[in-house]
Design a protein around this motif. Structure first.
Motif, mmCIF file in Angstrom:
data_model
loop_
_atom_site.group_PDB
_atom_site.id
_atom_site.type_symbol
_atom_site.label_atom_id
_atom_site.label_comp_id
_atom_site.label_asym_id
_atom_site.label_seq_id
_atom_site.Cartn_x
_atom_site.Cartn_y
_atom_site.Cartn_z
ATOM 1 N N GLY A 55 69.143 160.650 57.015
ATOM 2 C CA GLY A 55 70.259 159.804 57.635
ATOM 3 C C GLY A 55 71.352 160.469 58.476
ATOM 4 O O GLY A 55 72.071 159.940 58.779
ATOM 5 N N SER A 56 71.325 161.697 58.698
ATOM 6 C CA SER A 56 72.220 162.250 59.403
ATOM 7 C C SER A 56 72.243 161.966 60.773
ATOM 8 O O SER A 56 73.194 162.392 61.474
ATOM 9 C CB SER A 56 71.952 163.854 59.199
ATOM 10 N N CYS A 57 71.180 161.250 61.212
ATOM 11 C CA CYS A 57 71.038 161.010 62.622
ATOM 12 C C CYS A 57 71.295 159.399 62.819
ATOM 13 O O CYS A 57 70.897 159.037 63.922
ATOM 14 C CB CYS A 57 69.423 161.329 63.246
ATOM 15 N N SER A 58 71.854 158.908 62.051
ATOM 16 C CA SER A 58 72.074 157.447 61.987
ATOM 17 C C SER A 58 72.894 157.044 63.189
ATOM 18 O O SER A 58 73.854 157.433 63.529
ATOM 19 C CB SER A 58 72.730 156.828 60.812
ATOM 20 N N VAL A 59 72.373 155.835 63.856
ATOM 21 C CA VAL A 59 73.055 155.291 64.991
ATOM 22 C C VAL A 59 72.699 153.664 64.729
ATOM 23 O O VAL A 59 71.927 153.329 64.211
ATOM 24 C CB VAL A 59 72.566 155.657 66.479
ATOM 25 N N TRP A 60 73.627 152.737 65.343
ATOM 26 C CA TRP A 60 73.374 151.321 65.735
ATOM 27 C C TRP A 60 72.360 151.134 66.854
ATOM 28 O O TRP A 60 72.595 151.800 67.901
ATOM 29 C CB TRP A 60 74.643 150.792 65.797
ATOM 30 N N LEU A 61 71.347 150.572 66.674
ATOM 31 C CA LEU A 61 70.581 150.069 67.837
ATOM 32 C C LEU A 61 70.428 148.556 67.688
ATOM 33 O O LEU A 61 69.910 147.909 66.625
ATOM 34 C CB LEU A 61 69.170 150.699 67.717
ATOM 35 N N ASP A 62 70.950 147.976 68.620
ATOM 36 C CA ASP A 62 71.244 146.510 68.911
ATOM 37 C C ASP A 62 71.946 145.964 67.464
ATOM 38 O O ASP A 62 71.487 144.941 67.021
ATOM 39 C CB ASP A 62 70.113 145.732 68.888
ATOM 40 N N GLY A 63 72.797 146.817 67.096
ATOM 41 C CA GLY A 63 73.667 146.226 65.811
ATOM 42 C C GLY A 63 72.974 146.752 64.570
ATOM 43 O O GLY A 63 73.945 146.610 63.659
ATOM 44 N N ASP A 64 71.712 147.310 64.421
ATOM 45 C CA ASP A 64 71.430 147.624 63.085
ATOM 46 C C ASP A 64 71.297 149.134 63.119
ATOM 47 O O ASP A 64 71.043 149.821 63.982
ATOM 48 C CB ASP A 64 69.886 147.160 63.023
ATOM 49 N N VAL A 65 71.594 149.578 61.931
ATOM 50 C CA VAL A 65 71.545 151.290 61.743
ATOM 51 C C VAL A 65 70.113 151.543 61.561
ATOM 52 O O VAL A 65 69.343 150.988 60.828
ATOM 53 C CB VAL A 65 72.522 151.501 60.369
ATOM 54 N N VAL A 66 69.999 152.746 62.375
ATOM 55 C CA VAL A 66 68.590 153.312 62.405
ATOM 56 C C VAL A 66 68.631 154.599 62.357
ATOM 57 O O VAL A 66 69.564 155.317 62.686
ATOM 58 C CB VAL A 66 67.791 152.779 63.690
ATOM 59 N N CYS A 67 67.448 155.091 61.819
ATOM 60 C CA CYS A 67 67.378 156.609 61.771
ATOM 61 C C CYS A 67 66.838 156.992 63.392
ATOM 62 O O CYS A 67 65.711 156.773 63.800
ATOM 63 C CB CYS A 67 66.327 157.231 60.995
ATOM 64 N N SER A 68 67.872 157.605 64.147
ATOM 65 C CA SER A 68 67.593 157.685 65.691
ATOM 66 C C SER A 68 66.299 158.779 65.681
ATOM 67 O O SER A 68 65.746 158.947 66.671
ATOM 68 C CB SER A 68 68.588 158.068 66.292
ATOM 69 N N CYS A 69 66.047 159.660 64.737
ATOM 70 C CA CYS A 69 64.990 160.438 64.700
ATOM 71 C C CYS A 69 63.741 159.932 64.898
ATOM 72 O O CYS A 69 62.438 160.316 65.214
ATOM 73 C CB CYS A 69 64.992 161.590 63.786
ATOM 74 N N LEU A 70 63.480 158.725 64.296
ATOM 75 C CA LEU A 70 62.423 157.701 64.047
ATOM 76 C C LEU A 70 62.111 156.639 65.257
ATOM 77 O O LEU A 70 60.891 156.118 65.039
ATOM 78 C CB LEU A 70 62.393 157.012 62.882
ATOM 79 N N VAL A 71 63.006 156.549 66.015
ATOM 80 C CA VAL A 71 63.018 155.748 67.103
ATOM 81 C C VAL A 71 62.726 156.624 68.530
ATOM 82 O O VAL A 71 63.397 157.687 68.963
ATOM 83 C CB VAL A 71 64.335 154.977 67.300
ATOM 84 N N LEU A 72 61.659 156.141 68.938
ATOM 85 C CA LEU A 72 61.288 156.755 70.468
ATOM 86 C C LEU A 72 62.322 156.266 71.503
ATOM 87 O O LEU A 72 62.880 155.278 71.574
ATOM 88 C CB LEU A 72 59.988 156.353 71.144
ATOM 89 N N ALA A 73 63.020 157.359 72.585
ATOM 90 C CA ALA A 73 63.782 157.245 73.450
ATOM 91 C C ALA A 73 63.299 155.807 74.147
ATOM 92 O O ALA A 73 64.095 154.755 74.638
ATOM 93 C CB ALA A 73 64.026 158.330 74.174
ATOM 94 N N ALA A 74 62.017 155.684 74.444
ATOM 95 C CA ALA A 74 61.270 154.713 75.111
ATOM 96 C C ALA A 74 61.744 153.465 74.426
ATOM 97 O O ALA A 74 61.753 152.465 75.237
ATOM 98 C CB ALA A 74 59.939 154.687 75.448
#
Ligand code: FES
Ligand code: FES
Length: 157
Positions: A45-64
Motif C-alpha cells: 500500500g505504500s504506492c497508493s493513489v486515487w485513480l478516478d476517485g478510487d484508491v489503487v496500488c499504483s504499482c499494479l496499474v499500467l501507466a497506459a
C-alpha cells in the motif's frame, strides 16, 4: 507510448514504456516522489493513489491504463508548506518513523474519512488492512486516525 493524465489538477503528458506502471510514471517521469515503491506487488500500500476517485496500488496499474484519467496523489494534500490535517495527525501522534509507509497510509486514511468521517474502529482497520508498516506497531497510526477523525468531524477539512 505517450500517456496523458490529469494529475493533481493539471494535465501532464509523458512517454513511457508499454510495461511501465503508473507508479513508475509518477515517480520517474513526472517527478512525483511521494508515492513509494516498497514491494511492487500490491502487498504494502505504500504506492497508493486515487485513480478516478478510487484508491489503487499504483504499482499494479499500467501507466497506459491511466491514460486520459484523473490521478490524485499524496502531493495534492498539503497546501504549500501547510500539511493536510491527516498529515498533521500522523506527526502529532508520532505515527511516522522511517516514513516509507506514511504516504500510502495518509492516502488511505484521507480516503476513508472523506467518505466516512465517523468510521468506527472496525472500518478503520479494514480500510488500512492493505497498508503495511514495518516500524510503528500500528497503535500510533490508529491514534493518528482518531486525531484526524476529530478534525474531520470538527469541520477542519
Ligand atoms: S509498492 Fe505497490 S503495493 Fe507495495
Ligand atoms: S514508519 Fe516505517 S514502515 Fe511505517
Amino acid at each position: 507510448m505517450r500517456v496523458r493524465v490529469h494529475v493533481n489538477g493539471e494535465w501532464r503528458e509523458t512517454d513511457v514504456s508499454d510495461a511501465a506502471s503508473l507508479l513508475t510514471m509518477l515517480r520517474d517521469s513526472l517527478g512525483l516522489l511521494g508515492s513509494k515503491n516498497a514491494c511492487e506487488q500490491g502487498e504494502c500500500g505504500s504506492c497508493s493513489v486515487w485513480l478516478d476517485g478510487d484508491v489503487v496500488c499504483s504499482c499494479l496499474v499500467l501507466a497506459a491504463q491511466a491514460d486520459g484519467r484523473e490521478v490524485r496523489t499524496v502531493e495534492a494534500l498539503a497546501d504549500g508548506e501547510r500539511l493536510h490535517p491527516v498529515q498533521e495527525a500522523f506527526v502529532a501522534a508520532g505515527a511516522v518513523q522511517c516514513g516509507f509507509c506514511t504516504p500510502g497510509l495518509v492516502v488511505a486514511v484521507t480516503d476513508l474519512l472523506e467518505r466516512d468521517p465517523a468510521a468506527d474502529e472496525v472500518a478503520v482497520r479494514e480500510a488500512l488492512a492493505g497498508n503495511i508498516c514495518r516500524c510503528t506497531g500500528y497503535e500510533k497510526i490508529l491514534d493518528a486516525v482518531r486525531l484526524a477523525a476529530v478534525s474531520r468531524q470538527g469541520g477542519a477539512w
